[in-house]
Design an enzyme around this catalytic site. Sequence first.
Site, mmCIF file in Angstrom:
data_model
loop_
_atom_site.group_PDB
_atom_site.id
_atom_site.type_symbol
_atom_site.label_atom_id
_atom_site.label_comp_id
_atom_site.label_asym_id
_atom_site.label_seq_id
_atom_site.Cartn_x
_atom_site.Cartn_y
_atom_site.Cartn_z
ATOM 1 N N ALA A 100 0.870 -1.276 0.109
ATOM 2 C CA ALA A 100 0.048 -0.102 0.048
ATOM 3 C C ALA A 100 1.122 0.964 -0.383
ATOM 4 O O ALA A 100 0.730 2.517 1.101
ATOM 5 C CB ALA A 100 -1.099 -0.077 1.248
ATOM 6 N N SER A 101 2.501 1.146 -0.937
ATOM 7 C CA SER A 101 2.834 2.578 -0.396
ATOM 8 C C SER A 101 2.549 2.950 -1.798
ATOM 9 O O SER A 101 2.409 4.687 -1.303
ATOM 10 C CB SER A 101 4.470 1.778 -0.730
ATOM 11 O OG SER A 101 4.650 1.674 -1.263
ATOM 12 N N CYS A 102 1.847 2.729 -2.464
ATOM 13 C CA CYS A 102 1.279 3.590 -3.158
ATOM 14 C C CYS A 102 -0.010 4.067 -3.237
ATOM 15 O O CYS A 102 -0.424 4.217 -3.648
ATOM 16 C CB CYS A 102 1.654 3.223 -4.877
ATOM 17 S SG CYS A 102 2.967 1.985 -4.792
ATOM 18 N N VAL A 103 0.431 5.826 -2.621
ATOM 19 C CA VAL A 103 -0.614 6.696 -1.893
ATOM 20 C C VAL A 103 0.180 8.168 -2.234
ATOM 21 O O VAL A 103 1.188 8.737 -2.165
ATOM 22 C CB VAL A 103 -1.095 6.371 -0.903
ATOM 23 C CG1 VAL A 103 -2.636 5.527 -0.726
ATOM 24 C CG2 VAL A 103 -0.156 6.464 0.536
ATOM 25 N N THR B 198 -2.417 6.265 -8.253
ATOM 26 C CA THR B 198 -2.182 6.149 -7.367
ATOM 27 C C THR B 198 -4.275 4.809 -7.008
ATOM 28 O O THR B 198 -3.943 3.202 -6.723
ATOM 29 C CB THR B 198 -2.020 5.959 -5.575
ATOM 30 O OG1 THR B 198 -2.822 6.695 -5.147
ATOM 31 C CG2 THR B 198 -0.855 6.516 -6.042
#
Lengths: 103, 409
Positions: A100-103, B198
């Site tokens: 979930a690092s892609c924010v 994202t």
Amino acid sequence: MAQKNFAGISVDVNDEGYMTNPSQWTKDIAREIAKEEGIELTEKHYSLLEFLRQKQAKGESLTIRSVGTSGFIDIKGFYQLFPGAPMKKAAKIAGIPKPASCV
Amino acid sequence: MKKLLILGAGTGGTIMANKMRNLLERDEWDITIVDQHKTHYYQPGFLFMPFGYYTKHDVVKPKTNFLPFGVNVIFQGIERIDATSDSVHLKDGTLLHYDFLIIATGTRTAPEETPGLTGPLWHKNIFDFYTYEGAEALAGFFKTWKGRELVLNIADMPIKCPVAPLEFVMFADAFFTERGLRNDINITYVTPMSGAFTKPRASKVLGELLVQKNIKIIPDFYIEKVDNEKKAIVSYDEREIPFDCLISIPVHKGNPLIGRSGLGDEMDFVKADKYTLQQVEFPNVFVIGDAGNFPTSKAGSVVHFQADVLTENLMCAIENRPLTDKFDGHSNCYIETGFGKGALIDFNYDTEPLPGSFPFPGIGPFGLLKETRTNHYGKLMFRWIYWHILLKGKEMPIDSKMTMAGKKM
Ligand SMILES: Cc1cc2nc3c(=O)[nH]c(=O)nc-3n(C[C@H](O)[C@H](O)[C@H](O)COP(=O)(O)OP(=O)(O)OC[C@H]3O[C@@H](n4cnc5c(N)ncnc54)[C@H](O)[C@@H]3O)c2cc1C
């Protein structure tokens, strides 16, 4: 929750095909998911997958950079094992949630 | 006297100083805030500077203008937090003690993480617009630049305001169109993500916008280095993209002081509970904003929503009550799409950006996940709101919790 059959075992997956229950994971399942991604798993792959699973279980963040600076493998090597999108592919094959690092 | 210490007087630290000074008795609580710089930058304005839409006066003001009377302000570098003894060491050797600590030291760009990025072409053909200096240098460059390959590259995630790079290329499209140069300039958007954004639905809508504007997207590109001689960026899987002008969004890290203090992850972001905003090991240490490892956008709007939760939870902790408030990851971002239009997204930890209207269902005035003129004015208004309402910690007509009202599934 969607189900998918790998190596004769039915596992829970999300709509992108990531396993949602890491405890259902086995090496055989990993081999089959890897095949779908066009990757033939070697011992090197397996030890990295185990390493990622341990990191994930400890709640540590998983990014290409954090794996590449962990001392286990460098980023270049990570790309060679899982070409294209190493973190996404490795997470999928390791049976852990999409990072979930892609924010 | 009890002591509340705030580290960092940027967006989050300033808001918290204002809110807590209003709540804590002056004869019981001493509040101190520390920052290394005297200048407060309106960072969202950095996006507008390269195109000459904003100048220095729009984005730079003295920090003390926004800090309340009755708060001690120290301008000094912070060396290290010693959370086991409730104290903080400053660069000049000063030792400060606290009962409660708020960490608001933000994030910084770390161009040195990418070999070649700060090489001979840095601020000649390679620019960043995430710093004041970078945005200013780029404004000068764009005045005379005639083309041809304009490449924007995001080095890694997370970054501040993840929509800003999209806004940048859409502004560039409008800017060079208005100057009659667009046909001579190719704009390429190179990202480590699988698409424009994202989250899936926003990624689709924003991706289509880029296509309409003739901006090429190259996804899943993870930069290894910049080849200054060839003028090209090179990925770990050995793809090369040539540029004449490279706009880099460098790797983001927390402040090194977090690493020195042993409170962060490998990127120096403070390990914190994403709901309570409490540091994971030390219950009298709280985190707000970009400094934390929260899995939501690093954005001013997030800081604003977190401030409400932090105020509530800090009061609980001070009064020895269980922490009652929970941050839901609420983020709300205006997206400039060029030619006087804008889009808006509103989301949290669990709900991705959806179409609809905001803040009033069916009425708006803002439209979610679509291009409208009103959204553009929303973004322009944000600067005024930031300086006059947000930093001062005053109430705004938007709830800190995300609501599904007005959103379409
Ligand atoms: C180009 C750009 C566009 C943006 N657009 C938007 C937008 O449209 N909407 C939006 O909501 N947000 C936007 N943002 C993001 C927003 O500006 C930030 O998320 C917000 O300012 C973060 O606040 P903060 O308090 O966490 O950190 P900051 O405001 O960055 O404050 C951190 C402070 O800590 C101080 N500090 C750090 N380390 C030390 C130390 N060791 N010693 C002393 N002092 C220290 C720094 O000097 C700084 O003043 C944008 C950002 C950029 C760069």
